[in-house]
Design an enzyme around this catalytic site. Structure first.
Site, PDB file in Angstrom:
ATOM      1  N   VAL A 106       6.342   2.846  -2.819  1.00 57.28           N
ATOM      2  CA  VAL A 106       7.147   1.908  -3.612  1.00 57.28           C
ATOM      3  C   VAL A 106       6.321   0.674  -3.974  1.00 57.28           C
ATOM      4  O   VAL A 106       6.338   0.208  -5.117  1.00 57.28           O
ATOM      5  CB  VAL A 106       8.428   1.506  -2.839  1.00 57.28           C
ATOM      6  CG1 VAL A 106       9.203   0.434  -3.588  1.00 57.28           C
ATOM      7  CG2 VAL A 106       9.314   2.726  -2.613  1.00 57.28           C
TER       8      VAL A 106
ATOM      9  N   THR B 107       0.814  -1.214   0.000  1.00 56.98           N
ATOM     10  CA  THR B 107       0.000   0.000   0.000  1.00 56.98           C
ATOM     11  C   THR B 107       0.851   1.270   0.000  1.00 56.98           C
ATOM     12  O   THR B 107       0.317   2.373  -0.015  1.00 56.98           O
ATOM     13  CB  THR B 107      -0.897   0.023   1.254  1.00 56.98           C
ATOM     14  OG1 THR B 107      -0.048  -0.218   2.390  1.00 56.98           O
ATOM     15  CG2 THR B 107      -1.973  -1.057   1.196  1.00 56.98           C
ATOM     16  N   GLY B 108       2.173   1.124   0.019  1.00 57.85           N
ATOM     17  CA  GLY B 108       3.057   2.283   0.098  1.00 57.85           C
ATOM     18  C   GLY B 108       3.414   2.837  -1.270  1.00 57.85           C
ATOM     19  O   GLY B 108       2.993   2.313  -2.316  1.00 57.85           O
TER      20      GLY B 108
ATOM     21  N   SER C 233       9.424  12.165  -1.822  1.00 63.41           N
ATOM     22  CA  SER C 233       8.858  10.810  -1.931  1.00 63.41           C
ATOM     23  C   SER C 233       9.869   9.758  -1.476  1.00 63.41           C
ATOM     24  O   SER C 233       9.494   8.608  -1.259  1.00 63.41           O
ATOM     25  CB  SER C 233       8.382  10.510  -3.348  1.00 63.41           C
ATOM     26  OG  SER C 233       9.446  10.680  -4.253  1.00 63.41           O
TER      27      SER C 233
ATOM     28  N   ARG D   7      21.744  -4.706   3.109  1.00 62.91           N
ATOM     29  CA  ARG D   7      22.582  -4.287   1.977  1.00 62.91           C
ATOM     30  C   ARG D   7      24.059  -4.553   2.174  1.00 62.91           C
ATOM     31  O   ARG D   7      24.769  -4.880   1.231  1.00 62.91           O
ATOM     32  CB  ARG D   7      22.371  -2.788   1.697  1.00 62.91           C
ATOM     33  CG  ARG D   7      21.035  -2.505   1.046  1.00 62.91           C
ATOM     34  CD  ARG D   7      20.897  -1.029   0.751  1.00 62.91           C
ATOM     35  NE  ARG D   7      19.527  -0.710   0.401  1.00 62.91           N
ATOM     36  CZ  ARG D   7      18.940   0.440   0.689  1.00 62.91           C
ATOM     37  NH1 ARG D   7      19.607   1.385   1.328  1.00 62.91           N
ATOM     38  NH2 ARG D   7      17.691   0.659   0.324  1.00 62.91           N
TER      39      ARG D   7
ATOM     40  N   HIS E 208      15.223  12.080  -7.640  1.00 66.29           N
ATOM     41  CA  HIS E 208      16.438  12.465  -6.915  1.00 66.29           C
ATOM     42  C   HIS E 208      17.466  12.937  -7.933  1.00 66.29           C
ATOM     43  O   HIS E 208      17.769  12.223  -8.906  1.00 66.29           O
ATOM     44  CB  HIS E 208      17.035  11.268  -6.164  1.00 66.29           C
ATOM     45  CG  HIS E 208      16.241  10.823  -4.963  1.00 66.29           C
ATOM     46  ND1 HIS E 208      15.124  11.474  -4.492  1.00 66.29           N
ATOM     47  CD2 HIS E 208      16.430   9.771  -4.123  1.00 66.29           C
ATOM     48  CE1 HIS E 208      14.663  10.849  -3.413  1.00 66.29           C
ATOM     49  NE2 HIS E 208      15.429   9.815  -3.178  1.00 66.29           N
TER      50      HIS E 208
ATOM     51  N   CYS F 138      18.073   4.542  -3.060  1.00 70.33           N
ATOM     52  CA  CYS F 138      17.576   5.183  -4.295  1.00 70.33           C
ATOM     53  C   CYS F 138      18.566   6.208  -4.870  1.00 70.33           C
ATOM     54  O   CYS F 138      18.679   6.342  -6.098  1.00 70.33           O
ATOM     55  CB  CYS F 138      16.227   5.828  -4.045  1.00 70.33           C
ATOM     56  SG  CYS F 138      16.061   6.606  -2.436  1.00 70.33           S
TER      57      CYS F 138
HETATM   58  N1  LIG Z   1      10.439   6.011  -1.374  1.00 72.09           N
HETATM   59  C1  LIG Z   1      11.602   5.745  -1.938  1.00 72.09           C
HETATM   60  O1  LIG Z   1      12.130   6.494  -2.780  1.00 72.09           O
HETATM   61  C2  LIG Z   1      12.326   4.487  -1.583  1.00 72.09           C
HETATM   62  C3  LIG Z   1      13.397   4.130  -2.376  1.00 72.09           C
HETATM   63  C4  LIG Z   1      14.100   2.981  -2.059  1.00 72.09           C
HETATM   64  C5  LIG Z   1      13.727   2.238  -0.983  1.00 72.09           C
HETATM   65  N2  LIG Z   1      12.678   2.619  -0.217  1.00 72.09           N
HETATM   66  C6  LIG Z   1      12.323   1.760   0.919  1.00 72.09           C
HETATM   67  O2  LIG Z   1      11.072   1.133   0.677  1.00 72.09           O
HETATM   68  C7  LIG Z   1      10.366   0.995   1.896  1.00 72.09           C
HETATM   69  C8  LIG Z   1       8.986   1.611   1.784  1.00 72.09           C
HETATM   70  O3  LIG Z   1       9.080   2.930   1.341  1.00 72.09           O
HETATM   71  P1  LIG Z   1       7.819   3.746   0.822  1.00 72.09           P
HETATM   72  O4  LIG Z   1       8.412   4.994   0.298  1.00 72.09           O
HETATM   73  O5  LIG Z   1       6.947   2.928  -0.064  1.00 72.09           O
HETATM   74  O6  LIG Z   1       7.044   4.033   2.216  1.00 72.09           O
HETATM   75  P2  LIG Z   1       5.495   4.275   2.483  1.00 72.09           P
HETATM   76  O7  LIG Z   1       4.848   4.936   1.339  1.00 72.09           O
HETATM   77  O8  LIG Z   1       5.437   4.914   3.812  1.00 72.09           O
HETATM   78  O9  LIG Z   1       4.879   2.781   2.595  1.00 72.09           O
HETATM   79  C9  LIG Z   1       5.225   1.922   3.660  1.00 72.09           C
HETATM   80  C10 LIG Z   1       4.611   0.542   3.428  1.00 72.09           C
HETATM   81  O10 LIG Z   1       5.044  -0.305   4.477  1.00 72.09           O
HETATM   82  C11 LIG Z   1       3.904  -0.870   5.126  1.00 72.09           C
HETATM   83  N3  LIG Z   1       4.124  -1.032   6.553  1.00 72.09           N
HETATM   84  C12 LIG Z   1       4.417  -0.090   7.464  1.00 72.09           C
HETATM   85  N4  LIG Z   1       4.458  -0.641   8.709  1.00 72.09           N
HETATM   86  C13 LIG Z   1       4.201  -1.960   8.546  1.00 72.09           C
HETATM   87  C14 LIG Z   1       4.088  -3.058   9.447  1.00 72.09           C
HETATM   88  N5  LIG Z   1       4.259  -2.926  10.754  1.00 72.09           N
HETATM   89  N6  LIG Z   1       3.802  -4.286   8.927  1.00 72.09           N
HETATM   90  C15 LIG Z   1       3.605  -4.437   7.614  1.00 72.09           C
HETATM   91  N7  LIG Z   1       3.681  -3.436   6.710  1.00 72.09           N
HETATM   92  C16 LIG Z   1       3.988  -2.212   7.180  1.00 72.09           C
HETATM   93  C17 LIG Z   1       2.817   0.155   4.895  1.00 72.09           C
HETATM   94  O11 LIG Z   1       1.563  -0.465   5.089  1.00 72.09           O
HETATM   95  P3  LIG Z   1       0.289   0.378   5.633  1.00 72.09           P
HETATM   96  O12 LIG Z   1      -0.204   1.190   4.451  1.00 72.09           O
HETATM   97  O13 LIG Z   1      -0.670  -0.694   6.051  1.00 72.09           O
HETATM   98  O14 LIG Z   1       0.778   1.228   6.755  1.00 72.09           O
HETATM   99  C18 LIG Z   1       3.097   0.541   3.450  1.00 72.09           C
HETATM  100  O15 LIG Z   1       2.584  -0.453   2.585  1.00 72.09           O
HETATM  101  C19 LIG Z   1      11.278   1.595   2.968  1.00 72.09           C
HETATM  102  O16 LIG Z   1      12.062   0.547   3.496  1.00 72.09           O
HETATM  103  C20 LIG Z   1      12.148   2.534   2.199  1.00 72.09           C
HETATM  104  O17 LIG Z   1      13.384   2.756   2.828  1.00 72.09           O
HETATM  105  C21 LIG Z   1      11.951   3.708  -0.505  1.00 72.09           C
END
Ligand SMILES: NC(=O)c1ccc[n+]([C@@H]2O[C@H](COP(=O)([O-])OP(=O)(O)OC[C@H]3O[C@@H](n4cnc5c(N)ncnc54)[C@H](OP(=O)(O)O)[C@@H]3O)[C@@H](O)[C@H]2O)c1
Length: 340
Positions: free
Chosen positions: A17, A14-15, A161, A102, A253, A131
């Protein structure tokens, strides 16, 4: 992995990514036999329409990983640390977007189209790089192969983001609140819009530190640039001087890099190499690539390629990439493709 089409789980579905992962799996016609979506208990039970039919989101805490072939994790580091080993033990190959694994020696850290071969050393978990590192590696990887990267000064201009959905909500809110009175932005007197995602407001502002402070006054994002660059390029002696900055941009970025190699590299050679770099577009002097240009695009964009003017023989360049796509979800799907 079974010989039929893989059963795929998106964890953190749902996030920001996780949502991008689903659309990229579909747009690249990834051969999914069954898609499972997992998130927190807050989202569990919600039905999501996908190209593979309606899927009910499962609670990661209670989901049974049996039968999953590939699990794309993007639910934060602590979820990865707790659940990725369990998914791997149940037979899945986990492609993890967090920083949890990593730097583990037995976990490959792979940028598709830069160090693909490393993926075959995995023991159930493959790490997707940070990223910012990912975007700059797309430009520097080919230059490193040609001339041996020795020293790198790098400053990132990271979009909100990178902090997920919350980051985008905060920026939209602050632009609206602070933008109501332009005079206060010009002459001072604005009020802090509140919130604790970043140390200072990000709307109409620039924060000279992305990530959390760590060793030596550098942030964890900056240390990721140091360590991940060395691991991806398999060159532990590369000297990296990083500064990571957060800017009021939704997606994309940007990275300004100055690189020195084991021998002088001419502008012409660098341009030739970068023009042929897979997954990248080299923009000429007439067009400067910006975050707005890269949002929603698979390719990273490279521009402003110059010969260094201080110490001779180096190359300065600007590169920008969609942090949710090549910086995260696209690379994860490309790694899944390599596994097939
Ligand atoms: N954004 C970027 O540019 C980027 C790039 C590379 C890597 N990442 C990594 O990807 C990951 C997610 O990033 P995002 O940007 O997509 O964040 P986000 O939009 O905040 O989404 C977080 C996701 O994790 C889930 N989550 C949170 N707490 C949880 C729990 N206790 N149990 C199960 N699921 C849980 C959330 O579910 P709910 O909706 O149910 O809360 C949601 O699906 C992070 O590790 C981040 O470091 C992000």
């Amino acid at each position: 992995m079974s010989s039929s089409n893989p059963r795929v789980a998106v964890v953190g579905a749902t996030g920001a990514v996780g949502s991008a992962m689903q659309s990229i799996l579909a747009s690249r016609s990834f051969p999914v036999s069954e898609l499972r979506l997992m998130a927190s208990s807050r989202s569990a039970g919600r039905t999501v329409a996908t190209p593979w039919g309606d899927v009910v989101v499962e609670d990661l805490a209670t989901a049974d990983p049996a039968g999953i072939d590939i699990a794309l994790f993007s639910a934060g580091g602590s979820r990865s640390r707790e659940y990725a080993p369990k998914f791997a033990a149940a037979g899945a190959v986990v492609i993890d977007n967090s920083s949890a694994f990593r730097m583990e020696p037995d976990v490959p850290l792979v940028v598709a189209e830069v160090n693909d071969e490393a993926i075959h050393t995995h023991h159930g978990i493959v790490a997707n790089p940070n990223c910012t590192t990912m975007v700059v590696m797309m430009a520097l990887g080919p230059l490193h192969r040609a001339a041996g990267l020795r020293r790198l000064n790098v400053t990132s201009y990271q979009s909100v983001s990178g902090s997920g959905q919350t980051g985008m909500n905060v920026l939209a809110h602050e632009l609206e609140v602070l933008g109501k009175d332009r005079e206060l932005l010009v002459h001072g007197g604005w009020s802090d819009p509140g919130g604790d995602l970043y140390a200072r407001p990000i709307g109409f502002n620039v924060l000279p530190h992305a990530g959390s402070f760590a060793e030596g006054g550098y942030t964890d994002e900056e240390w990721k640039l140091v360590h991940e660059t060395r691991k991806i390029l398999d060159a532990p002696d590369i000297l990296v001087e990083p500064t990571c900055v957060r800017v009021p941009v939704m997606v994309g970025h940007g990275i300004a890099a100055t690189a020195f190699f084991s021998r002088p590299v001419t502008l012409e050679e660098a341009q030739q190499i970068l023009a042929a770099a897979p997954g990248a577009e080299l923009w000429g002097d007439d067009r400067v690539p910006t975050p707005l240009d890269c949002a929603g695009k698979d390719e990273i964009l490279i521009g402003r390629v110059r010969s260094t003017v201080g110490e001779a023989g180096g190359i300065s360049l600007w590169t920008v990439g969609d942090n949710l796509r090549k910086g995260a979800a696209l690379n994860a799907v490309q790694l899944a493709e390599l596994l097939l």
